[in-house]
Design a protein around this motif. Structure first.
Motif, mmCIF file in Angstrom:
data_model
loop_
_atom_site.group_PDB
_atom_site.id
_atom_site.type_symbol
_atom_site.label_atom_id
_atom_site.label_comp_id
_atom_site.label_asym_id
_atom_site.label_seq_id
_atom_site.Cartn_x
_atom_site.Cartn_y
_atom_site.Cartn_z
ATOM 1 N N VAL A 1 36.672 32.288 41.882
ATOM 2 C CA VAL A 1 35.934 31.054 41.610
ATOM 3 C C VAL A 1 34.446 31.334 41.729
ATOM 4 O O VAL A 1 33.951 31.753 42.783
ATOM 5 N N SER A 2 33.709 31.100 40.636
ATOM 6 C CA SER A 2 32.268 31.347 40.599
ATOM 7 C C SER A 2 31.592 30.227 39.820
ATOM 8 O O SER A 2 31.224 30.380 38.657
ATOM 9 N N THR A 3 31.455 29.098 40.472
ATOM 10 C CA THR A 3 30.902 27.891 39.866
ATOM 11 C C THR A 3 29.786 27.351 40.756
ATOM 12 O O THR A 3 29.591 27.832 41.881
ATOM 13 N N PRO A 4 29.030 26.333 40.311
ATOM 14 C CA PRO A 4 28.051 25.713 41.204
ATOM 15 C C PRO A 4 28.687 25.288 42.525
ATOM 16 O O PRO A 4 29.846 24.862 42.576
ATOM 17 N N HIS A 5 27.919 25.385 43.597
ATOM 18 C CA HIS A 5 28.443 25.225 44.945
ATOM 19 C C HIS A 5 29.235 23.936 45.158
ATOM 20 O O HIS A 5 30.260 23.931 45.853
ATOM 21 N N ALA A 6 28.768 22.842 44.585
ATOM 22 C CA ALA A 6 29.406 21.555 44.828
ATOM 23 C C ALA A 6 30.805 21.473 44.225
ATOM 24 O O ALA A 6 31.570 20.570 44.562
ATOM 25 N N SER A 7 31.164 22.407 43.346
ATOM 26 C CA SER A 7 32.490 22.418 42.723
ATOM 27 C C SER A 7 33.497 23.247 43.512
ATOM 28 O O SER A 7 34.702 23.180 43.247
ATOM 29 N N HIS A 8 33.033 24.046 44.455
ATOM 30 C CA HIS A 8 33.911 24.988 45.140
ATOM 31 C C HIS A 8 35.104 24.339 45.816
ATOM 32 O O HIS A 8 36.233 24.834 45.729
ATOM 33 N N ALA A 9 34.864 23.243 46.519
ATOM 34 C CA ALA A 9 35.936 22.642 47.321
ATOM 35 C C ALA A 9 37.114 22.223 46.446
ATOM 36 O O ALA A 9 38.269 22.577 46.726
ATOM 37 N N GLU A 10 36.849 21.465 45.397
ATOM 38 C CA GLU A 10 37.930 20.988 44.527
ATOM 39 C C GLU A 10 38.680 22.148 43.892
ATOM 40 O O GLU A 10 39.923 22.169 43.859
ATOM 41 N N GLN A 11 37.956 23.126 43.407
ATOM 42 C CA GLN A 11 38.592 24.239 42.704
ATOM 43 C C GLN A 11 39.340 25.158 43.666
ATOM 44 O O GLN A 11 40.448 25.614 43.367
ATOM 45 N N ALA A 12 38.764 25.433 44.828
ATOM 46 C CA ALA A 12 39.440 26.277 45.821
ATOM 47 C C ALA A 12 40.713 25.614 46.315
ATOM 48 O O ALA A 12 41.747 26.284 46.507
ATOM 49 N N LEU A 13 40.677 24.307 46.522
ATOM 50 C CA LEU A 13 41.883 23.581 46.933
ATOM 51 C C LEU A 13 42.960 23.665 45.862
ATOM 52 O O LEU A 13 44.140 23.881 46.169
ATOM 53 N N ALA A 14 42.565 23.510 44.604
ATOM 54 C CA ALA A 14 43.539 23.562 43.513
ATOM 55 C C ALA A 14 44.190 24.938 43.423
ATOM 56 O O ALA A 14 45.411 25.053 43.227
ATOM 57 N N VAL A 15 43.398 25.984 43.570
ATOM 58 C CA VAL A 15 43.943 27.347 43.544
ATOM 59 C C VAL A 15 44.894 27.565 44.708
ATOM 60 O O VAL A 15 45.998 28.104 44.543
ATOM 61 N N THR A 16 44.485 27.146 45.885
ATOM 62 C CA THR A 16 45.306 27.328 47.090
ATOM 63 C C THR A 16 46.603 26.545 46.999
ATOM 64 O O THR A 16 47.683 27.062 47.332
ATOM 65 N N GLU A 17 46.519 25.305 46.562
ATOM 66 C CA GLU A 17 47.719 24.479 46.439
ATOM 67 C C GLU A 17 48.666 24.991 45.361
ATOM 68 O O GLU A 17 49.867 24.695 45.391
ATOM 69 N N ALA A 18 48.137 25.792 44.428
ATOM 70 C CA ALA A 18 48.990 26.426 43.420
ATOM 71 C C ALA A 18 49.670 27.678 43.980
ATOM 72 O O ALA A 18 50.470 28.315 43.284
ATOM 73 N N GLY A 19 49.338 28.037 45.222
ATOM 74 C CA GLY A 19 49.963 29.186 45.863
ATOM 75 C C GLY A 19 49.379 30.515 45.450
ATOM 76 O O GLY A 19 49.995 31.570 45.663
#
Length: 338
Positions: free
Chosen positions: A79-97
């Protein structure tokens, strides 16, 4: 040889493109998919893969669609996006296992940090934050020796970082608070804060901070005085305007030693028991290609010191800095942050 790690990218901007030019030539990985709102960025990544004789990754403008359609074809996501997007995207990746390699800073707040830790605990996936410092052998060696008591008790820390950042990124998303989550202290200064958070081996107790925005919507300079729970004192100085270039200098004073090191773990000097050492220089590969550290961690060959837990310590510090600076340096107790 084991099968390559099937990698997806969320955010195919300049940093991802810079890394991709070397990553695409690594036999240990295979680019499977890429998601970015910019078609030009996705095309650039595809061209980089094509120039290396590799198949272009599947192309998505929405990371949610990419995760839904490609989940079974992936092992990990960068994940390499603007900082404010990290939380949503990191959660989505993690929840996808899927395993997660997340650009710094991890998230923008304590609430987001706690949510990511909870998700990681449930998924039991590998999550590594792409801080060069925490992945540097020199920082890792300093951490282990300090933790083992070789340097004695920590007395104080003086940390400084500077860059011609205000001019260099004028008009860039890094200077738009809704995307960046902060200014120079939270961008380049994140390297300094994160490395200190790791090396002090203690939570912060109190923080007092001042910022100067120089008529911009984000901080350009920041000065912080803090006390750790172990009693040691810490000062941070972040200067985001000046001549071209970027550098840092951090000094950790112990009862038996003085350790000088930079925020990225590129060099180190140690005075131990009155004897000085020559400057040690980290191999460039550790700084220029952090994916290799991620892969070693994923294979169980290297301890992960760039954890979501250290990301929570960082988030507590950052939230306290913002709160104190907003109240003209008023001292903030970390326990009040959560």
């Amino acid at each position: 040889m084991s099968k390559p790690v099937r990698l997806a990218v969320i955010g195919a901007g300049l940093k991802a493109a810079e890394y991709a030019r070397s990553w695409v030539r690594m036999p240990e990985i295979e680019f499977v998919a890429a998601a970015d709102v910019s078609e030009a960025s996705r095309r650039r990544l595809a061209d980089i893969c094509g120039a290396a004789g590799c198949k272009a990754p599947r192309d998505f403008d929405d990371f949610r669609v990419m995760l839904a359609e490609c989940r079974n074809d992936l092992d990990a996501v960068y994940v390499s996006t603007p900082h404010a997007s990290h939380a949503e995207q990191a959660l989505a990746v993690t929840e996808a296992g899927l395993d997660l390699f997340l650009e710094k800073p991890m998230v923008t707040s304590v609430i987001e940090a706690r949510a990511l830790i909870e998700a990681r605990s449930k998924a039991n996936n590998v999550a590594v934050i792409a801080f060069n410092g925490a992945l540097s052998p020199l920082v890792q060696d300093t951490y282990r020796r300090a933790s083992a008591g070789e340097f004695g008790e920590l007395v104080s820390v003086s940390a400084t970082i500077w860059e011609g950042w205000s001019s260099q990124y004028n008009g860039h998303w890094k200077q738009k608070p809704e995307l960046s989550g902060g200014g120079f202290m939270f961008d380049t200064g994140a390297h300094m804060m994160n490395t200190v958070c790791l090396l002090v081996c203690s939570e912060f107790e109190r923080v007092s901070a001042y910022m100067n925005n120089y008529a911009k919507p984000i901080d350009i300079t920041c000065a912080v005085a803090a006390r750790l729970e172990n009693g040691a004192l810490v000062t941070f100085n972040a200067a985001g305007e000046g001549p071209p270039g970027c550098a840092s200098h951090m000094t950790l004073f112990y009862s038996k030693a003085i350790v000088r090191i930079d925020a990225w773990g590129a060099w180190r000097e140690i005075e131990l028991n009155g004897k000085s050492s020559t400057r040690e220089i980290a191999e460039a590969a550790h700084l220029e290609n952090p994916l290799k550290s991620f892969l070693r961690i994923r294979r169980g060959e290297e301890e992960n010191l760039s954890t979501v837990e250290n990301g929570l310590r960082f988030a507590r510090l950052w939230d306290a800095i913002k709160r104190s600076a907003a109240h003209d340096g008023e001292s903030v107790r970390i326990s009040d942050i959560g």
